[in-house]
Design an enzyme around this catalytic site. Structure first.
Site, PDB file in Angstrom:
ATOM      1  N   HIS A   1       0.835  -1.202   0.000  1.00 39.39           N
ATOM      2  CA  HIS A   1       0.000   0.000   0.000  1.00 39.39           C
ATOM      3  C   HIS A   1       0.871   1.253   0.000  1.00 39.39           C
ATOM      4  O   HIS A   1       0.576   2.231  -0.704  1.00 39.39           O
ATOM      5  CB  HIS A   1      -0.899  -0.031   1.247  1.00 39.39           C
ATOM      6  CG  HIS A   1      -1.863   1.105   1.321  1.00 39.39           C
ATOM      7  ND1 HIS A   1      -2.306   1.626   2.508  1.00 39.39           N
ATOM      8  CD2 HIS A   1      -2.491   1.818   0.365  1.00 39.39           C
ATOM      9  CE1 HIS A   1      -3.149   2.604   2.290  1.00 39.39           C
ATOM     10  NE2 HIS A   1      -3.286   2.746   0.991  1.00 39.39           N
TER      11      HIS A   1
ATOM     12  N   GLU B   1       2.159   1.781  -3.480  1.00 39.50           N
ATOM     13  CA  GLU B   1       1.115   2.282  -4.389  1.00 39.50           C
ATOM     14  C   GLU B   1       1.030   3.801  -4.323  1.00 39.50           C
ATOM     15  O   GLU B   1       0.900   4.477  -5.345  1.00 39.50           O
ATOM     16  CB  GLU B   1      -0.223   1.650  -4.023  1.00 39.50           C
ATOM     17  CG  GLU B   1      -1.387   2.150  -4.855  1.00 39.50           C
ATOM     18  CD  GLU B   1      -2.630   2.425  -4.035  1.00 39.50           C
ATOM     19  OE1 GLU B   1      -3.134   3.571  -4.091  1.00 39.50           O
ATOM     20  OE2 GLU B   1      -3.091   1.517  -3.331  1.00 39.50           O
ATOM     21  N   HIS B   2       1.120   4.359  -3.131  1.00 44.05           N
ATOM     22  CA  HIS B   2       1.089   5.821  -2.978  1.00 44.05           C
ATOM     23  C   HIS B   2       2.349   6.462  -3.581  1.00 44.05           C
ATOM     24  O   HIS B   2       2.274   7.485  -4.267  1.00 44.05           O
ATOM     25  CB  HIS B   2       1.008   6.185  -1.502  1.00 44.05           C
ATOM     26  CG  HIS B   2      -0.371   6.097  -0.925  1.00 44.05           C
ATOM     27  ND1 HIS B   2      -1.068   7.198  -0.468  1.00 44.05           N
ATOM     28  CD2 HIS B   2      -1.196   5.041  -0.731  1.00 44.05           C
ATOM     29  CE1 HIS B   2      -2.245   6.823  -0.007  1.00 44.05           C
ATOM     30  NE2 HIS B   2      -2.345   5.513  -0.153  1.00 44.05           N
TER      31      HIS B   2
ATOM     32  N   GLU C   1      -5.413   8.143   5.981  1.00 43.80           N
ATOM     33  CA  GLU C   1      -6.320   7.244   5.261  1.00 43.80           C
ATOM     34  C   GLU C   1      -6.791   6.111   6.172  1.00 43.80           C
ATOM     35  O   GLU C   1      -7.974   5.756   6.197  1.00 43.80           O
ATOM     36  CB  GLU C   1      -5.620   6.681   4.027  1.00 43.80           C
ATOM     37  CG  GLU C   1      -6.475   5.756   3.188  1.00 43.80           C
ATOM     38  CD  GLU C   1      -5.730   5.165   2.011  1.00 43.80           C
ATOM     39  OE1 GLU C   1      -6.356   4.369   1.274  1.00 43.80           O
ATOM     40  OE2 GLU C   1      -4.542   5.470   1.817  1.00 43.80           O
TER      41      GLU C   1
END
Length: 461
Positions: free
Chosen positions: A74, A77-78, A154
């Site tokens: 994750h 991905e950012h 998030e």
């Protein structure tokens, strides 16, 4: 196209006609890069995705020679949107905003995808920018720390959403210590502990030519696409002259699961209780997956479904109620969801379990079977009006299934499902250990008769 088309990794070129006169082609480049396209007649847009078969399940605990990689998928991905040697994060954003395009990414349990949707004439730009991001991200230390804060926000947002909390705890309850039971985004603790070196190692180990799958759907010429992709990847620094085979797909088949946690209650002062009740389901390649689609349609998909009728229409116990059946390479789930008042939660949980057991005992009617077929046919056809759906279908076919199933073949398989098939599968599911997760202003005493409570787990948060 008659029947499914196998996608063997040893075949470098494939081409075939699919339902609706679309043309599907696949090329495996000498470097191991796989390129799949679906040319859709009349389309003026195109969606392109860059995939790797690496998701949250592939992250590792800390070992003597390697740091922990939990949360790295994750995190990465950012970070791939934060700049390369030739583009800043703003440059990447402007590239798509200036042409009215869309770009984003998704981290899943078994894959990661970076994608964009643009007008057909902008496909070369989309391929060039995504290739640059995929191959040449800097993972700048300052940006790394900035994005750590973004990801923590998030996760905090998800932690404030009781439905998100219930979903994460449901996977954990049903799948236990299986890697698929871990949260996709990582935990706040894992994100705080993540280091740039660990994420960089994760990036370099999994973002190679042999890992890359590019899927494109819409107004696309396959030969032009391959040429543009090779040019973009070479410009970004990849040596495509090195011969390599594509990475193998995950081995199909069910992994043994520990007995799920029967009851998990997360106490929150919310107006509603978010309930999830379910059992281990089918793997993605199970031959019964068409039967599962029909069962799910009858049981909990749509306003005529049994769950909707029993829980909402006849008793008014919930506004939102449905079933779902995610499937992965070696595990799956079958679940039921409802949001209801705390005073009604125990009754709703009992009704959901009883409805599945009734389906297992008495089966379905011919009318229900016909209605499910019509529902699935219509929903599938409407979904394929969107090039995003077609692009994702190509990715799942290549990464997980090893076969391409077009609309005609999918509907043929659904038409073969019988009433006895559905009842037999329902009986199989109903015999599996149930797990119930509840998030809200409630305690375990409300669910005494809904699940067997050999080892309840009560969380106060």
């Amino acid at each position: 196209m008659n029947g499914a088309v196998d996608l063997p990794l040893g075949t470098s070129e494939l081409s075939f006609q699919a339902a609706g006169d679309s043309r599907v082609r696949r090329s495996i480049l000498p470097s191991g890069v796989r390129v799949l396209s679906e040319q859709v007649p009349g389309s003026r847009s195109v969606t392109v995705g860059f995939w790797v078969a690496v998701g949250s399940r592939d992250e590792q605990r800390a070992e003597a020679a390697h740091p922990a990689t939990y949360g790295s998928t994750h995190f990465l991905e950012h970070l791939l949107f934060k700049g390369t040697a030739t583009r800043t994060a703003l440059d990447i954003a402007i590239s798509f905003d200036a042409v009215g395009g869309e770009h984003n990414a998704m981290t899943a349990k078994e894959y990661t995808c970076y994608y964009a949707k643009v007008q057909d004439r902008e496909l070369p730009m989309a391929v060039e920018v995504l290739a640059d991001m995929f191959t040449s991200s800097l993972l700048d230390p300052d940006e790394f720390e900035n994005e750590r804060g973004v990801i923590l926000e998030e996760l905090s947002m998800a932690g404030d959403d009781p439905a998100d909390v219930a979903n994460e705890r449901f996977f954990e309850a049903v799948l236990g210590e299986h890697p698929l039971g871990r949260p996709i985004g990582g935990s706040p603790e894992a994100i705080r502990l993540a280091t740039r070196d660990a994420v960089w190692e994760h990036y370099r180990a999994n973002y190679r030519p042999s890992d890359l799958v590019v899927t494109v759907a819409g107004a696309v010429d396959h030969d032009v696409l391959v040429a543009e992709l090779e040019r973009a990847l070479t410009t970004s620094g990849w040596d495509l002259s090195v011969t390599d085979a594509p990475v193998e797909r995950r081995s199909p088949g069910s992994s043994p699961l520990a007995v799920g946690r029967p009851l998990t209650v997360v106490e929150r002062p919310n107006e509603q209780v978010n309930l999830l009740l379910g059992v281990p389901g089918l793997v993605a390649t199970d031959e019964r997956r068409s039967t599962m689609s029909v069962l799910n349609a009858i049981f909990g998909s749509g306003m005529s479904s049994r769950l909707f009728q029993q829980v909402r229409e006849r008793r008014g116990l919930a506004y939102s109620v449905y079933s779902f059946a995610p499937a992965y390479s070696d595990a799956g789930l079958f679940g039921m969801y409802a949001g209801c008042a705390p005073a009604k939660a125990g009754n709703v949980a009992e009704l959901m379990r009883a409805e599945l057991e009734r389906l297992a005992e008495h089966g379905v009617t011919a009318d229900e079977l016909a209605r499910a077929g019509g529902q699935l046919a219509g929903a599938s056809a409407l979904a394929l009006e969107d090039s995003d759906t077609r692009m994702s279908r190509l990715g799942r076919a290549e990464l997980t299934l090893g076969e391409f199933v077009d609309l005609d073949e999918a509907l043929r398989r659904i038409a073969l499902v019988t009433e006895d098939d559905v009842r037999t599968l329902a009986a199989d599911l109903a015999a599996r250990p149930f797990s119930l997760v509840a998030v809200g202003a409630i305690d375990e005493s409300a669910f005494r008769t809904a699940v067997d409570q050999a080892a309840p787990s009560i969380d106060v948060a």
